[in-house]
Structures are given as C-alpha cells and as structure tokens.
Write a protein that holds these residues in place. Structure first.
Motif: not given
Length: 564
Positions: A480, A504, A483
């Motif tokens: 991630l 995501p 993100e």
C-alpha cells in the motif's frame, strides 16, 4: 501458381490494408475505399496475377476471400513489389539488402536462445529459383514466413505454455504481423525492428549473457562443499576447513563448527532467503554449491518462460516465484520487499498466471472449495455433525446457514452434498486475518495463515493451491506504499469478527511465475528445484532433452489443518 498462393496466404493471413497516396481505387463494403498501385516489374506482375486470381475467385464472405483480400491489398499498396527479393539487370533473382541483414540474424539465432535451423530452411535457397517467376514468388513467401516465425519466437516464445501443463495459464502475446511486415518493408534497419521484440526484463538479459558465457561460467563455480550430515553448532566435521576457506575465515587447529563459521553461514543464509539458523542442512549446502549445476537447457527454458511473461510487468508489481517459495514487491525493476510463501503441493499445484490485486479482505470468511469439501469435509461431517462447529464452519444450504444437527445425513453422500461450507473469521480461520484478491478462474489468492511453522522449512509446497504469505501485514504495508488512504495501521484497525473489504485506488499487477533460475543481488545465477516438473517438461517440448520419469510426491502439512 497455386503453391505460391497457398504459401503466401498462410504467411500473411493477418495483414491489414494499407492506403498509399496514388493508384486505382477498389471499393469494399466492409473496409471502405482502398487504393491499389499497379505493378512495375515482371515479378510484381506475377504476384498481382496470383493474388488477383485468389481474391476474385473465392466465394464472398468466406475465410479464403477475407485472407486473399488482405493479401491483395497489402501487396497492392506497394505496387505488388516483393519485400525480400531483388532482380538483377540480367534477370536473376537475389535477396534484397534487408533480407541479407535478416539472414545474418537467423544465423546468429543461438545467441538469442533460438535455433537457426528453424529459420534457415531449404525453402530459402535462392540458388534454386533461377528465372522462374513462380519460384521467385514462392521464395518471397517463404522468407516472410521464416521472418514471422523468428519474430514470434523472439517475442512470445517457441512453445505454447498450455501445451506443457494445464496449470500454465499464460496466453501467448499477440504479434501484429501485418504491422511488422510494413515496418520491415520500409525500415532501413530491419534487424533493429526485430531486436525491439526481445524481452527487456533485466533477468532475461542476464540469462542471455549467461548463455553467451556458459562455458566460462561453468569453470567459475564456487569452491564446492562435499555432501554429508547436517552440521550444527559445536559439531566436528572434515568439511569445516573448506567452509572456513570458502568464507575467508582464519584457519583453525580443529574441525569444530564454531561460532565464527555459524555466523558466516547465517549471513549467507540471509542473502539467499534461507531460514537463518546457522545450520548447514541440505538446502544451505545446495545454495553454497551454487545449486544444481546449470545446463544450457536450464538457461534456455528460463529464457523461454521470460518470453511468456507480460512485456510490461508494471512499474510497481508483485512477483511470486514458486520454485523459490518467495514473494517480492518490485518498483522499477528494483526489489523493495520480500517474504517467504507457501505454495501448492505437487498434487494441488499453484497455477501460473498474471492478474491485478483489486481487493483486500480483512477478517475473511473462507469459502471452502468444493474439491476440499467433497474429499475431506463431507466425509468428516457425515460421520460427526459436531465437526462443523468444532472447526468454526458454517453449513450453508441455498445461501442460508443451517444446523448440521437438523440434517438427515443418511440422505447425503460425498458425491451428493448439497451444502456449501465456509469458515467464519477468527484466529483459527485458514486464511488468517487478511487475504489479497486478484479475481481469476482458479480461485487462487494470497493470504495469511495460522500455520506459521511451515515458513521455517526450506521446502514449502504444502497448500491446496493458494499462496500463504509469511508476514502478511508487513506485505500489506509495502503493497500500500502508493495508497493515500490505506495503510497497515488502517487495516489492523479493522481487525475483529466482521469481514471487511477495501479496494486500493491502484490495481497492482501480480505475477505467479515459475523460474528455476534467478539472478541474485550479486549478479550470480541461483538455481531452484523443479518442484512441479514444468522445467523438465518445457526442456523436452523444446527438443533439448527427455524429461525424467515423473515422481508422484505429495508434500502435505503435518499440523492436521485443512487450508487453501
């Protein structure tokens, strides 16, 4: 003339129409107006006559008509002039300068891991043509076919993956033969055009370099350590002096596997992603010796598999290499994160394919695959209905939970089992606390697991096909990185009894791959066991060797759990 037409149609069936600046108009209801340039040489006139006969002689709306039309338009756009042949003033035929450059490329095909004989066939014998226009046209066609064969092999490989194993779910990349022929026909450097089709993955290029230096590499293998018993701290063994020499440690008066050797082995294990315990067991010994001696066939097979891979893996991607039992996150061809994984047994193999991670599920239910239900759970619950609750399962009928104690099990069998089974979220859930989904027909995904002890083993083929991740929350944190609203902390904040889905913003390419040879951080080549036999079968399919007799080994987890 028929032989020429058949060859030409086979070679260039995918050619799309090209529109030149001048010439006679030809109407086509399906593609609009197309312009055909008149032939300017006797050879071009021969090609036009043959293509015209096939085009106007075929039944409309037939496959033959469509193919002949494409060919007629392709050559018509270039005055029906050949691409690969020239006529000398005395009427003899010779290969054109572009063709001569490509012939040299064919001759050097071994440097690409290919076979020159696949392209330099007797059909390319220019001396057999004489002044026969039909033979000239046939030679033109044969050269196009050889060039397209070479282009296909260098771009997407010689072997169709599915012909090696049904678990190789890799669609060959599509080559735009029409566009490529146009490029080759108009380029001053056709070799450069073909070279651009080669994979650009750094590991492919490293394998290509290893192939070129194969003989030298064989003499550069590290100092070999003899086979023997597993070495543990404090043991004495005649191989210890060799180990000290290998790790450039000071000589000792005894042969004790002391702390200095143990620490050196630990450091080595760390670099090879082995279990770091300082014990020299079979896996560490094999790694110290550079793995099994590499053959040219091993290098060629792994180059072939790189050709199967997507041309663009994604600037930020996940790669799971099954023979290595390892997962990595890569950014711009640099590894940012790695962890151990458990993959499918030889009986329940993890398939090879590429997809994109689109969903992350926290506190997941495990919807047990029907194959596991039929083989393992149905017999257990029919013998003891309490099996459902004791394993935190739900028994579902038409999507609704039912009590196993209210079922007349005398009316049910493993082959006639009208229920679905799912395991509720919790510490005993086979998927652990999190799973990473990339929708696919195999129902395979990455996930956590309560069976942590298996990650300590160097051989880790124990699952029913899914990929278990050793450190799933560390993996999630690295995954991630791009993100803005998701992180490890936000996912851990969702831990509980209820299943939670998050998506995501960016879909992340994930590649489940099978490479038995990898390039280590120091540039050396590492080899790994061919646990599913894919490497041996590919070598055989490539005509490089006969595969060994298959060994039916099924490695099962010994912790008594049922898991994906």
């Amino acid at each position: 003339m028929n032989k020429f037409l058949v060859c030409l149609i086979v070679a260039l069936a995918g050619v799309a129409p090209i529109v030149p600046a001048s010439a006679q108009a030809v109407a086509s209801a399906s593609i609009g107006p197309v312009y055909i340039a008149p032939p300017q040489t006797p050879l071009a006139q021969t090609i036009k006559a043959g293509l015209s006969a096939a085009y106007y002689g075929a039944a409309k709306d037939s496959a033959a008509y469509a193919e002949a039309q494409k060919l007629y338009f392709f050559y018509g756009a270039r005055h029906f002039a050949p691409i690969w042949l020239d006529e000398t003033p005395d009427g003899a035929v010779a290969f054109s300068p572009p063709a001569q450059k490509i012939l040299k490329l064919f001759a050097a095909a071994e440097t690409e891991g290919l076979r020159p004989a696949d392209y330099l066939t007797p059909a390319l014998d220019v001396t057999a043509v004489g002044s026969d226009p039909i033979k000239m046209a046939t030679l033109e066609t044969a050269f196009s076919r050889a060039t397209m064969r070479y282009a296909t092999h260098i771009y997407t490989g010689r072997i169709v993956p599915g012909s090696v194993s049904e678990n190789l779910d890799v669609a060959p990349k599509k080559l735009d033969e029409a566009g490529l022929l146009v490029q080759l026909a108009t380029s001053a450097d056709p070799v450069k055009v073909l070279a651009a089709l080669e994979p650009t993955h750094p590991e492919f290029l490293a394998l290509k370099a290893a192939l070129a230096n194969f003989e030298q590499n064989q003499t550069d293998r590290p100092l070999q350590i003899a086979a023997g018993a597993t070495l543990k701290p404090g043991m004495s063994d005649a191989r210890v002096p060799v180990l000290r020499q290998r790790f450039e440690l000071p000589e000792a008066v005894d042969t004790v596997y002391d702390d200095s050797v143990v620490e050196a082995v630990k450091a080595f294990q760390q670099t090879r992603n082995l279990y770091v315990d300082g014990v020299m067991g079979p896996a560490t010994l094999a790694a110290l010796n550079g793995g099994a001696p590499l053959t040219k066939a091993d290098i060629l097979a792994n180059m072939e598999r790189w050709r199967w891979m997507p041309r663009d893996l994604g600037a930020f991607n996940v790669l799971v290499n099954i023979p290595e039992f390892r997962l990595s996150i890569n950014r711009d061809n640099q590894e940012e994160y790695t962890t151990r994984v458990v993959v499918g047994t030889t009986k329940h193999q993890t398939p090879i394919f590429s997809e994109s991670i689109r969903h992350i599920v926290v506190n997941p239910y495990w919807n047990v695959p029907s194959s596991i239900v039929k083989a393992e759970i149905a017999p257990a619950v029919m013998a003891n209905p309490g099996y459902i609750d004791s394993h935190n399962y739900d028994l579902l009928y038409q999507g609704n939970p039912v009590s196993p104690w209210q079922v007349d099990w005398n009316q049910v069998s493993a082959t006639n089992f009208p229920f679905r089974i799912r395991q509720r979220p919790g510490t005993s859930n086979a998927l652990g606390q999190i799973k990473f989904l990339f929708p696919n027909k195999h129902d395979v995904y990455l996930h956590d697991t309560p069976s942590k002890s298996l990650f300590e083993r160097d051989f880790r083929a124990y699952s029913h096909g899914c990929v278990r991740v050793q450190n799933p929350m560390e993996f999630a944190d690295a995954l991630l990185a791009n993100e803005p609203t998701l992180s490890r902390a936000s996912l851990e904040g969702m831990f509980g009894a209820a299943e939670r889905w998050v998506n995501p913003e960016q879909q992340i390419p994930v590649h489940i791959a099978y490479f038995t040879v990898r390039v280590a951080a120091d540039g050396s080549l590492q080899s790994f066991d061919d646990i599913y036999g894919h490497n041996a079968n590919l070598i055989a399919a490539m005509g490089l060797a006969t595969p060994p007799k298959p060994i039916d080994i099924v490695a099962e987890a010994d912790d008594g759990t049922i898991s994906p």
